[in-house]
Motif scaffolding. Structure first.
Motif, PDB file in Angstrom:
ATOM      1  N   LYS A 143       1.106  -0.951   0.283  1.00 54.73           N
ATOM      2  CA  LYS A 143      -0.444  -0.126   0.080  1.00 54.73           C
ATOM      3  C   LYS A 143       0.240   1.049   0.162  1.00 54.73           C
ATOM      4  N   VAL A 144       0.919   1.949  -0.888  1.00 48.88           N
ATOM      5  CA  VAL A 144       1.451   3.145  -1.248  1.00 48.88           C
ATOM      6  C   VAL A 144       0.764   4.366  -1.160  1.00 48.88           C
ATOM      7  N   THR A 145       1.177   5.317  -0.180  1.00 43.63           N
ATOM      8  CA  THR A 145       1.063   6.875   0.087  1.00 43.63           C
ATOM      9  C   THR A 145       0.987   7.895  -0.758  1.00 43.63           C
ATOM     10  N   LEU A 171       8.422  11.371 -10.352  1.00 46.22           N
ATOM     11  CA  LEU A 171       9.818  11.956 -10.740  1.00 46.22           C
ATOM     12  C   LEU A 171      10.428  11.803 -12.198  1.00 46.22           C
ATOM     13  N   LYS A 172      10.329  10.264 -12.769  1.00 51.94           N
ATOM     14  CA  LYS A 172      10.676   9.765 -13.594  1.00 51.94           C
ATOM     15  C   LYS A 172      12.663  10.131 -14.017  1.00 51.94           C
ATOM     16  N   ARG A 173      13.147  10.404 -12.607  1.00 51.60           N
ATOM     17  CA  ARG A 173      14.687  10.170 -12.674  1.00 51.60           C
ATOM     18  C   ARG A 173      14.269   9.760 -11.156  1.00 51.60           C
ATOM     19  N   GLY A 174      16.412   9.403 -11.056  1.00 51.95           N
ATOM     20  CA  GLY A 174      16.799   9.201  -9.872  1.00 51.95           C
ATOM     21  C   GLY A 174      17.483   7.493  -9.619  1.00 51.95           C
ATOM     22  N   GLU A 175      18.094   6.930  -9.111  1.00 55.77           N
ATOM     23  CA  GLU A 175      18.852   5.921  -8.543  1.00 55.77           C
ATOM     24  C   GLU A 175      18.155   4.403  -8.932  1.00 55.77           C
ATOM     25  N   GLU A 211      11.657  -5.306  -3.615  1.00 60.18           N
ATOM     26  CA  GLU A 211      12.702  -4.053  -2.873  1.00 60.18           C
ATOM     27  C   GLU A 211      12.501  -3.089  -3.715  1.00 60.18           C
ATOM     28  N   ALA A 212      13.103  -3.411  -5.214  1.00 57.23           N
ATOM     29  CA  ALA A 212      12.867  -1.266  -5.458  1.00 57.23           C
ATOM     30  C   ALA A 212      12.004  -1.355  -5.887  1.00 57.23           C
ATOM     31  N   PHE A 213      10.677  -1.534  -6.080  1.00 55.73           N
ATOM     32  CA  PHE A 213       9.652   0.042  -6.012  1.00 55.73           C
ATOM     33  C   PHE A 213       9.706   0.376  -4.103  1.00 55.73           C
ATOM     34  N   ILE A 214       9.867  -0.985  -3.560  1.00 47.46           N
ATOM     35  CA  ILE A 214      10.314   0.584  -2.059  1.00 47.46           C
ATOM     36  C   ILE A 214      10.594   0.860  -2.210  1.00 47.46           C
ATOM     37  N   GLU A 247      12.184   6.804  -1.868  1.00 50.57           N
ATOM     38  CA  GLU A 247      13.007   8.077  -2.937  1.00 50.57           C
ATOM     39  C   GLU A 247      12.334   8.959  -3.160  1.00 50.57           C
ATOM     40  N   ALA A 248      10.907   9.210  -3.535  1.00 52.07           N
ATOM     41  CA  ALA A 248      10.437   9.772  -3.915  1.00 52.07           C
ATOM     42  C   ALA A 248       9.126  10.557  -2.721  1.00 52.07           C
ATOM     43  N   SER A 249       9.543   9.935  -1.654  1.00 49.03           N
ATOM     44  CA  SER A 249       8.952  10.674  -0.361  1.00 49.03           C
ATOM     45  C   SER A 249       6.993   9.902  -0.638  1.00 49.03           C
ATOM     46  N   MET A 250       7.212   8.265  -0.727  1.00 42.89           N
ATOM     47  CA  MET A 250       5.653   7.792  -0.782  1.00 42.89           C
ATOM     48  C   MET A 250       5.823   6.562  -0.006  1.00 42.89           C
TER      49      MET A 250
END
Length: 101
Positions: free
Chosen positions: A13-15, A40-44, A68-71, A76-79
């Motif tokens: 569940k993502v906020t 964002l569509k950017r970031g490592e 885990e990469a999605f988390i 990284e995107a503050s979600m």
């Protein structure tokens, strides 16, 4: 040839930044969100999540690695992302307002 989806053992569940919550139950749902709705569509971590999801859909990496990469990309995107209750059979992501606790 169509790529078959790979479900996660435990949905996330993502906020979202808007305050809405969205549940992701599979690699394809996460990749679709990353590629089409990501803020964002950017970031490592974003790049790593996209790559991991694509590899998982092609059975080149475990679904847990993509999860885990999605988390990490969400953080990284503050979600914030947390483990969610399993989705009912045949149901995909849900949208709704987050509840105050």
């Amino acid at each position: 040839m169509t790529i078959r989806d790979v479900p996660w053992n435990h949905p996330l569940k993502v906020t979202l930044r808007s305050g809405l919550e969205r549940t992701f139950g599979s690699v394809y749902e996460a990749l679709d969100f990353l590629e089409n709705e990501w803020p964002l569509k950017r970031g490592e971590r974003y790049d790593c999540a996209v790559s991991s999801c694509r590899r998982a859909l092609n059975r080149m990496t475990p679904a847990a690695v993509a999860r885990e990469a999605f988390i990490a990309a969400c953080l990284e995107a503050s979600m914030p992302a947390i483990m969610a209750a399993p989705l009912p059979y045949g149901r995909s992501h849900q949208r709704g307002a987050s509840a105050a606790v």
